[in-house]
Design a protein around this motif. Structure first.
Motif, PDB file in Angstrom:
ATOM      1  N   ILE A  26      -6.987   4.472  -6.847  1.00  0.00           N
ATOM      2  CA  ILE A  26      -6.034   3.476  -6.334  1.00  0.00           C
ATOM      3  C   ILE A  26      -6.457   2.070  -6.750  1.00  0.00           C
ATOM      4  N   ILE A  27      -7.736   1.800  -6.652  1.00  0.00           N
ATOM      5  CA  ILE A  27      -8.253   0.494  -7.086  1.00  0.00           C
ATOM      6  C   ILE A  27      -8.040   0.321  -8.592  1.00  0.00           C
ATOM      7  N   GLY A  28      -8.264   1.398  -9.351  1.00  0.00           N
ATOM      8  CA  GLY A  28      -8.048   1.347 -10.797  1.00  0.00           C
ATOM      9  C   GLY A  28      -6.601   1.042 -11.145  1.00  0.00           C
ATOM     10  N   TYR A  29      -5.659   1.652 -10.398  1.00  0.00           N
ATOM     11  CA  TYR A  29      -4.232   1.368 -10.613  1.00  0.00           C
ATOM     12  C   TYR A  29      -3.929  -0.099 -10.319  1.00  0.00           C
ATOM     13  N   SER A  30      -4.508  -0.624  -9.246  1.00  0.00           N
ATOM     14  CA  SER A  30      -4.288  -2.018  -8.883  1.00  0.00           C
ATOM     15  C   SER A  30      -4.862  -2.958  -9.947  1.00  0.00           C
ATOM     16  N   ILE A  31      -6.050  -2.636 -10.451  1.00  0.00           N
ATOM     17  CA  ILE A  31      -6.663  -3.442 -11.510  1.00  0.00           C
ATOM     18  C   ILE A  31      -5.789  -3.429 -12.761  1.00  0.00           C
ATOM     19  N   PHE A  32      -5.224  -2.264 -13.082  1.00  0.00           N
ATOM     20  CA  PHE A  32      -4.324  -2.156 -14.229  1.00  0.00           C
ATOM     21  C   PHE A  32      -3.120  -3.089 -14.061  1.00  0.00           C
ATOM     22  N   CYS A  33      -2.536  -3.096 -12.858  1.00  0.00           N
ATOM     23  CA  CYS A  33      -1.384  -3.974 -12.589  1.00  0.00           C
ATOM     24  C   CYS A  33      -1.766  -5.440 -12.746  1.00  0.00           C
ATOM     25  N   ILE A  34      -2.940  -5.809 -12.262  1.00  0.00           N
ATOM     26  CA  ILE A  34      -3.401  -7.195 -12.371  1.00  0.00           C
ATOM     27  C   ILE A  34      -3.578  -7.583 -13.839  1.00  0.00           C
ATOM     28  N   ILE A  35      -4.167  -6.688 -14.635  1.00  0.00           N
ATOM     29  CA  ILE A  35      -4.375  -6.963 -16.060  1.00  0.00           C
ATOM     30  C   ILE A  35      -3.042  -7.141 -16.775  1.00  0.00           C
ATOM     31  N   VAL A  36      -2.078  -6.254 -16.496  1.00  0.00           N
ATOM     32  CA  VAL A  36      -0.751  -6.360 -17.114  1.00  0.00           C
ATOM     33  C   VAL A  36      -0.085  -7.677 -16.728  1.00  0.00           C
ATOM     34  N   PHE A  37      -0.228  -8.066 -15.470  1.00  0.00           N
ATOM     35  CA  PHE A  37       0.366  -9.327 -15.007  1.00  0.00           C
ATOM     36  C   PHE A  37      -0.260 -10.524 -15.728  1.00  0.00           C
ATOM     37  N   LEU A  38      -1.586 -10.527 -15.882  1.00  0.00           N
ATOM     38  CA  LEU A  38      -2.264 -11.626 -16.564  1.00  0.00           C
ATOM     39  C   LEU A  38      -1.870 -11.690 -18.039  1.00  0.00           C
ATOM     40  N   ILE A  39      -1.713 -10.530 -18.667  1.00  0.00           N
ATOM     41  CA  ILE A  39      -1.262 -10.495 -20.067  1.00  0.00           C
ATOM     42  C   ILE A  39       0.150 -11.054 -20.186  1.00  0.00           C
ATOM     43  N   ALA A  40       1.027 -10.655 -19.225  1.00  0.00           N
ATOM     44  CA  ALA A  40       2.408 -11.148 -19.233  1.00  0.00           C
ATOM     45  C   ALA A  40       2.451 -12.664 -19.057  1.00  0.00           C
ATOM     46  N   LEU A  41       1.599 -13.197 -18.180  1.00  0.00           N
ATOM     47  CA  LEU A  41       1.553 -14.649 -17.978  1.00  0.00           C
ATOM     48  C   LEU A  41       1.181 -15.385 -19.260  1.00  0.00           C
ATOM     49  N   SER A  91       0.663  -3.030  -5.306  1.00  0.00           N
ATOM     50  CA  SER A  91      -0.546  -2.233  -5.555  1.00  0.00           C
ATOM     51  C   SER A  91      -1.704  -2.682  -4.669  1.00  0.00           C
ATOM     52  N   LEU A  92      -1.789  -3.987  -4.377  1.00  0.00           N
ATOM     53  CA  LEU A  92      -2.831  -4.496  -3.488  1.00  0.00           C
ATOM     54  C   LEU A  92      -2.594  -4.038  -2.047  1.00  0.00           C
ATOM     55  N   PHE A  93      -1.328  -4.029  -1.633  1.00  0.00           N
ATOM     56  CA  PHE A  93      -1.000  -3.512  -0.306  1.00  0.00           C
ATOM     57  C   PHE A  93      -1.287  -2.016  -0.209  1.00  0.00           C
ATOM     58  N   SER A  94      -1.195  -1.308  -1.317  1.00  0.00           N
ATOM     59  CA  SER A  94      -1.523   0.122  -1.323  1.00  0.00           C
ATOM     60  C   SER A  94      -2.973   0.347  -0.908  1.00  0.00           C
ATOM     61  N   LEU A 146      -1.528  -5.704  10.107  1.00  0.00           N
ATOM     62  CA  LEU A 146      -1.541  -5.867   8.652  1.00  0.00           C
ATOM     63  C   LEU A 146      -1.401  -4.526   7.950  1.00  0.00           C
ATOM     64  N   GLY A 147      -2.092  -3.520   8.456  1.00  0.00           N
ATOM     65  CA  GLY A 147      -1.986  -2.186   7.865  1.00  0.00           C
ATOM     66  C   GLY A 147      -0.585  -1.622   7.995  1.00  0.00           C
ATOM     67  N   TRP A 148       0.071  -1.910   9.125  1.00  0.00           N
ATOM     68  CA  TRP A 148       1.420  -1.385   9.332  1.00  0.00           C
ATOM     69  C   TRP A 148       2.433  -2.102   8.444  1.00  0.00           C
ATOM     70  N   ILE A 149       2.262  -3.423   8.272  1.00  0.00           N
ATOM     71  CA  ILE A 149       3.133  -4.170   7.365  1.00  0.00           C
ATOM     72  C   ILE A 149       2.956  -3.680   5.930  1.00  0.00           C
ATOM     73  N   SER A 150       1.718  -3.380   5.567  1.00  0.00           N
ATOM     74  CA  SER A 150       1.437  -2.921   4.202  1.00  0.00           C
ATOM     75  C   SER A 150       2.045  -1.553   3.919  1.00  0.00           C
ATOM     76  N   LEU A 151       2.415  -0.825   4.979  1.00  0.00           N
ATOM     77  CA  LEU A 151       3.069   0.473   4.800  1.00  0.00           C
ATOM     78  C   LEU A 151       4.306   0.336   3.918  1.00  0.00           C
ATOM     79  N   TYR A 152       5.177  -0.621   4.242  1.00  0.00           N
ATOM     80  CA  TYR A 152       6.425  -0.780   3.505  1.00  0.00           C
ATOM     81  C   TYR A 152       6.206  -1.329   2.105  1.00  0.00           C
ATOM     82  N   ALA A 153       5.216  -2.196   1.969  1.00  0.00           N
ATOM     83  CA  ALA A 153       4.979  -2.814   0.668  1.00  0.00           C
ATOM     84  C   ALA A 153       4.145  -1.944  -0.254  1.00  0.00           C
ATOM     85  N   GLY A 154       3.292  -1.089   0.323  1.00  0.00           N
ATOM     86  CA  GLY A 154       2.343  -0.378  -0.516  1.00  0.00           C
ATOM     87  C   GLY A 154       2.352   1.133  -0.471  1.00  0.00           C
ATOM     88  N   GLU A 155       3.146   1.728   0.433  1.00  0.00           N
ATOM     89  CA  GLU A 155       3.077   3.181   0.566  1.00  0.00           C
ATOM     90  C   GLU A 155       3.813   3.926  -0.544  1.00  0.00           C
TER      91      GLU A 155
END
Length: 442
Positions: A4-19, A39-42, A267-276
């Motif tokens: 899960i952390i690896g997936y989040s890191i991948f998303c961050i890298i793609v975002f930085l490349i896009a920027l 992915s961070l909320f996940s 915070l964990g419950w809010i992250s349910l909708y954003a990250g589940e």
């Protein structure tokens, strides 16, 4: 956890490349940012829930490839050279004036009801309304009794525009000459569906409308005047503040009145909708025991074509839930919902859609109808961190109505009779070039 952390890191890298690499396309960076935040909320929800035991790398690979099939072609859009054309200026004027007129009365009645209903002290009643809605026991007639007869009719008509009202608003904002009354009417028309959702204690409409409004701003940013952009930012801060208050009240109401929710932090419950969504796709949907044969996302189209399907959401859930062996009420992302219907055919279908988008964005001119069909895919990428938001029968019907409305704006209906003209939405840099060329000729 490492996956899960690896997936989040991948998303961050793609975002930085896009920027760094994408300069003429703000909205694609916005879409990638939303998925990165999700992915961070996940990670937060994974730690809070302690329920995911089958997270593996293959579902994430399938998910990432599916997303790239859609997102990579979108990067071809260049908001410094694309001219948007609308074929029928008179039809556009008729539609926006009609929408403004029918929105006034329901807006007044909706806003009065919401103001009188939403407070911390009424949180328990709001939570009860939501629970009744989810169980199918909600008496809509009783809740909507505050409407006058004309208000009820106008509100129903207004809701049929909810899938395209923001687009109509931003097309109007791109024009040089604007009538303030029509502008206010279009803003009201875009707010009404949010108020209607709040009446039934819904939060999704608030969140989706806000993120979609941001998308439209980023998409049309280079077509708007500097003064218009400044006004949008000021109005946006005010409107988003009210939306945040309504969202907070509803969130606290559900959290305080749900025993299951209080098993995790707020915070964990809010992250349910954003990250589940991606977690559920990986842990549950990937291992489904059955595929829903188009009933999940395409029930409306199966129905009009004469195939057996479900028009009632609760009936569909009751039928397919036991067969699939997973909960039908949870979020699986829009990729997960397509996978539920199409299995591995999801990937080639998304690839075909992506190739079509790339072909559209390779042109220098684009018709509003073609743009809207493409935008529907973009909007799904924005809200799709939860689910395929048009899969409910009524939502698909509203989507079809909105497509017909946009088609009407580009048709020849009324055009010849009223000698109306086309009009084009031109990027600011091309406007400057045209002005300079005119000055040279003089």
């Amino acid at each position: 956890m490492e996956i899960i952390i690896g997936y989040s890191i991948f998303c961050i890298i793609v975002f930085l490349i896009a920027l760094k690499k994408i300069t003429n396309n703000t909205f694609i960076k916005y879409i990638i940012a939303i998925w990165t935040i999700s992915s961070l909320f996940s990670i937060i929800y994974y730690n809070a829930s302690k329920e995911y035991t089958r997270i593996t790398i293959m579902p994430y690979i399938f998910f990432i490839v599916s997303m790239l099939c859609i997102l990579y072609p979108m990067a071809a859009y260049n908001d410094k050279r694309m001219i948007i054309t609308l074929n029928n200026a008179y039809a556009f004027k008729c539609v926006v004036v009609f929408l403004c007129i029918i929105s006034i009365l329901p807006f007044i009645e909706n806003i009065i009801h919401v103001i009188s209903t939403y407070s911390i002290s009424s949180s328990s009643a709001l939570a009860d309304i939501y629970d009744d809605k989810m169980s199918g026991d909600l008496n809509k007639t009783k809740i909507l009794s505050f409407y006058s007869f004309p208000g009820k009719i106008c509100n129903s008509l207004n809701l049929k525009f909810q899938k395209c009202s923001l687009l109509l608003l931003f097309i109007y904002l791109c024009q040089l000459k604007k009538n303030k009354y029509i502008l206010i009417g279009l803003i009201i028309a875009s707010i009404n569906p949010i108020l209607y959702s709040l009446i039934f204690a819904g939060r999704s409409s608030v969140v989706f409308s806000c993120v979609e409004a941001c998308f439209y701003y980023f998409f049309f940013k280079n077509y708007l005047s500097a003064q218009t952009k400044s006004n949008i930012k000021q109005a946006g801060i005010i409107l988003f503040s009210f939306a945040a208050i309504g969202f907070a009240i509803m969130t606290l109401a559900r959290y305080n009145n749900s025993e299951g929710a209080q098993s995790v932090s707020l915070l964990g419950w809010i992250s349910l909708y954003a990250g589940e969504g991606t977690l559920n796709f990986n842990n549950y949907m990937w291992h489904t025991h059955a595929f829903t044969e188009g009933d999940n996302c395409f029930g409306f189209f199966k129905s009009i074509l004469g195939f057996n399907t479900f028009t009632d959401l609760l009936e569909r859930r009751a039928y397919w839930g036991p067969k699939m062996g997973i909960s039908p009420v949870r979020y699986y992302t829009f990729i997960g919902d397509f996978y539920s219907d199409l299995s591995y055919f999801t990937l080639p279908i998304l690839l075909i859609i992506g190739l079509a988008i790339k072909k559209v964005f390779s042109r220098k001119r684009i018709k509003i109808t073609t743009l809207y069909m493409t935008m529907l895919v973009m909007l799904q990428c924005i809200t799709g961190f939860t689910c395929y938001t048009n899969k409910v029968y009524s939502a698909t019907f509203d989507l079809v109505v909105s497509i017909l409305i946009i088609y009407f704006l580009n048709s020849d209906i009324l055009r010849n009779r009223y000698h109306t003209t086309k009009f084009s939405i031109i990027p600011n840099n091309l406007k400057s070039i045209n002005i300079n060329n005119r000055n040279r000729k003089k």
